[in-house]
Design a protein around this motif. Structure first.
Motif, PDB file in Angstrom:
ATOM      1  N   PHE A 100      46.921 -77.758  37.508  1.00  0.00           N
ATOM      2  CA  PHE A 100      45.718 -78.576  37.309  1.00  0.00           C
ATOM      3  C   PHE A 100      45.921 -79.550  36.142  1.00  0.00           C
ATOM      4  CE2 PHE A 100      41.645 -79.194  35.065  1.00  0.00           C
ATOM      5  CZ  PHE A 100      40.964 -79.894  36.045  1.00  0.00           C
ATOM      6  N   GLN A 101      46.427 -79.059  35.020  1.00  0.00           N
ATOM      7  CA  GLN A 101      46.668 -79.921  33.869  1.00  0.00           C
ATOM      8  C   GLN A 101      47.684 -81.007  34.209  1.00  0.00           C
ATOM      9  OE1 GLN A 101      47.863 -77.202  30.762  1.00  0.00           O
ATOM     10  NE2 GLN A 101      45.739 -76.677  30.245  1.00  0.00           N
ATOM     11  N   ASN A 102      48.700 -80.658  34.991  1.00  0.00           N
ATOM     12  CA  ASN A 102      49.706 -81.635  35.386  1.00  0.00           C
ATOM     13  C   ASN A 102      49.093 -82.731  36.263  1.00  0.00           C
ATOM     14  OD1 ASN A 102      52.366 -82.697  35.521  1.00  0.00           O
ATOM     15  ND2 ASN A 102      52.596 -81.784  37.540  1.00  0.00           N
ATOM     16  N   VAL A 103      48.199 -82.360  37.153  1.00  0.00           N
ATOM     17  CA  VAL A 103      47.532 -83.344  38.005  1.00  0.00           C
ATOM     18  C   VAL A 103      46.688 -84.299  37.163  1.00  0.00           C
ATOM     19  CG1 VAL A 103      45.745 -83.616  39.785  1.00  0.00           C
ATOM     20  CG2 VAL A 103      47.570 -81.945  40.104  1.00  0.00           C
ATOM     21  N   ILE A 104      45.946 -83.755  36.212  1.00  0.00           N
ATOM     22  CA  ILE A 104      45.102 -84.595  35.343  1.00  0.00           C
ATOM     23  C   ILE A 104      45.968 -85.511  34.491  1.00  0.00           C
ATOM     24  CG2 ILE A 104      43.419 -84.567  33.447  1.00  0.00           C
ATOM     25  CD1 ILE A 104      42.328 -83.657  36.221  1.00  0.00           C
ATOM     26  N   PHE A 105      47.006 -84.961  33.872  1.00  0.00           N
ATOM     27  CA  PHE A 105      47.908 -85.760  33.039  1.00  0.00           C
ATOM     28  C   PHE A 105      48.547 -86.872  33.862  1.00  0.00           C
ATOM     29  CE2 PHE A 105      52.067 -86.668  31.185  1.00  0.00           C
ATOM     30  CZ  PHE A 105      51.723 -86.943  29.869  1.00  0.00           C
ATOM     31  N   THR A 106      49.028 -86.544  35.046  1.00  0.00           N
ATOM     32  CA  THR A 106      49.675 -87.530  35.918  1.00  0.00           C
ATOM     33  C   THR A 106      48.694 -88.614  36.337  1.00  0.00           C
ATOM     34  OG1 THR A 106      51.227 -85.853  36.697  1.00  0.00           O
ATOM     35  CG2 THR A 106      50.981 -87.818  38.063  1.00  0.00           C
ATOM     36  N   ALA A 107      47.463 -88.250  36.646  1.00  0.00           N
ATOM     37  CA  ALA A 107      46.461 -89.244  37.046  1.00  0.00           C
ATOM     38  C   ALA A 107      46.173 -90.224  35.912  1.00  0.00           C
ATOM     39  CB  ALA A 107      45.172 -88.539  37.484  1.00  0.00           C
ATOM     40  N   ILE A 108      46.003 -89.702  34.703  1.00  0.00           N
ATOM     41  CA  ILE A 108      45.725 -90.584  33.560  1.00  0.00           C
ATOM     42  C   ILE A 108      46.923 -91.479  33.282  1.00  0.00           C
ATOM     43  CG2 ILE A 108      45.139 -90.669  31.102  1.00  0.00           C
ATOM     44  CD1 ILE A 108      43.791 -87.888  31.519  1.00  0.00           C
ATOM     45  N   MET A 109      48.122 -90.887  33.300  1.00  0.00           N
ATOM     46  CA  MET A 109      49.338 -91.663  33.029  1.00  0.00           C
ATOM     47  C   MET A 109      49.554 -92.729  34.105  1.00  0.00           C
ATOM     48  SD  MET A 109      51.809 -92.156  30.911  1.00  0.00           S
ATOM     49  CE  MET A 109      52.093 -90.679  29.947  1.00  0.00           C
ATOM     50  N   ALA A 110      49.357 -92.369  35.367  1.00  0.00           N
ATOM     51  CA  ALA A 110      49.552 -93.337  36.445  1.00  0.00           C
ATOM     52  C   ALA A 110      48.596 -94.509  36.286  1.00  0.00           C
ATOM     53  CB  ALA A 110      49.359 -92.662  37.810  1.00  0.00           C
ATOM     54  N   PHE A 111      47.326 -94.207  35.992  1.00  0.00           N
ATOM     55  CA  PHE A 111      46.358 -95.290  35.825  1.00  0.00           C
ATOM     56  C   PHE A 111      46.755 -96.209  34.669  1.00  0.00           C
ATOM     57  CE2 PHE A 111      42.723 -97.250  33.831  1.00  0.00           C
ATOM     58  CZ  PHE A 111      42.148 -97.914  34.898  1.00  0.00           C
ATOM     59  N   CYS A 112      47.070 -95.641  33.520  1.00  0.00           N
ATOM     60  CA  CYS A 112      47.391 -96.466  32.342  1.00  0.00           C
ATOM     61  C   CYS A 112      48.667 -97.279  32.534  1.00  0.00           C
ATOM     62  CB  CYS A 112      47.504 -95.585  31.102  1.00  0.00           C
ATOM     63  SG  CYS A 112      45.919 -94.949  30.551  1.00  0.00           S
ATOM     64  N   MET A 113      49.704 -96.643  33.074  1.00  0.00           N
ATOM     65  CA  MET A 113      50.962 -97.372  33.284  1.00  0.00           C
ATOM     66  C   MET A 113      50.779 -98.480  34.311  1.00  0.00           C
ATOM     67  SD  MET A 113      53.585 -96.697  31.406  1.00  0.00           S
ATOM     68  CE  MET A 113      54.891 -97.470  32.338  1.00  0.00           C
ATOM     69  N   VAL A 114      50.153 -98.155  35.424  1.00  0.00           N
ATOM     70  CA  VAL A 114      49.979 -99.147  36.487  1.00  0.00           C
ATOM     71  C   VAL A 114      49.101-100.299  36.009  1.00  0.00           C
ATOM     72  CG1 VAL A 114      48.946 -99.527  38.764  1.00  0.00           C
ATOM     73  CG2 VAL A 114      50.459 -97.576  38.396  1.00  0.00           C
ATOM     74  N   TYR A 115      48.014 -99.983  35.328  1.00  0.00           N
ATOM     75  CA  TYR A 115      47.135-101.051  34.844  1.00  0.00           C
ATOM     76  C   TYR A 115      47.899-102.000  33.910  1.00  0.00           C
ATOM     77  CZ  TYR A 115      43.346-103.572  32.622  1.00  0.00           C
ATOM     78  OH  TYR A 115      42.540-104.575  32.150  1.00  0.00           O
ATOM     79  N   GLY A 116      48.612-101.449  32.950  1.00  0.00           N
ATOM     80  CA  GLY A 116      49.374-102.282  32.017  1.00  0.00           C
ATOM     81  C   GLY A 116      50.422-103.135  32.713  1.00  0.00           C
TER      82      GLY A 116
END
Length: 169
Positions: free
Chosen positions: A6-22
């Motif tokens: 669960f923590q990995n899914v949340i971390f990955t979702a936040i990281m994916a959003f931030c990296m992709v947005y930038g």
């Protein structure tokens, strides 16, 4: 950092959003020959397409591959921050060409190998800098805030809230 699925899914979702947005803002700025205020809003048009792609790639393919590569030359007992840096670099090295290819196919007017190579070459240095200096530390801060590790309570604390060691001094 993440200890559970669960923590990995949340971390990955936040990281994916931030990296992709930038990276979308960066690529829009390259296409428009400059950084303009509306680039930051225009990036949200590609977010619904690119974030799920990045999330799925990272969660189901790249994360495990990167872990295997990193631990082929590092030990789990190495300093955690060096493991984090290595993971960030390896993930960028794997994700950047894949995401550049997808972006070339979906968003570039010329869908040629040369366009892909140029996109990848322009994106890799920025992806590494964005990840290592800004996005990575920011996402880890958010993650640590969401999943604070609680320190075990001192079982010898008395009713006043002081531990037995403090009471002796």
């Amino acid at each position: 950092m993440p200890r559970t699925k669960f923590q990995n899914v949340i971390f990955t979702a936040i990281m994916a959003f931030c990296m992709v947005y930038g990276m979308i803002v960066y690529n829009i700025s390259l296409a428009r020959d400059g950084v303009y205020t509306d680039n930051f809003l225009a990036a949200f048009h590609e977010i619904p397409i690119m974030v799920p792609i990045a999330f799925c790639l990272e969660l189901f393919l790249v994360g495990g591959l990167a872990r295997s590569i990193v631990f082929s030359f590092m030990k789990p007992t190495d300093r955690p921050q060096f493991i984090t840096y290595a993971m960030s670099l390896v993930i960028c090295a794997i994700m950047c060409p894949i995401m550049s290819l997808i972006a070339t196919i979906l968003f570039k007017e010329q869908k040629t190998f040369a366009t892909f190579v140029q996109t990848f070459a322009m994106n890799l240095p920025m992806a590494i800098l964005w990840q290592m200096l800004y996005c990575g530390p920011f996402v880890r801060l958010i993650y640590r805030t969401l999943f604070r590790e609680r320190k075990p309570a001192d079982k010898t604390a008395d009713a006043r809230g002081t531990s037995s060691d403090e009471a002796l001094s």
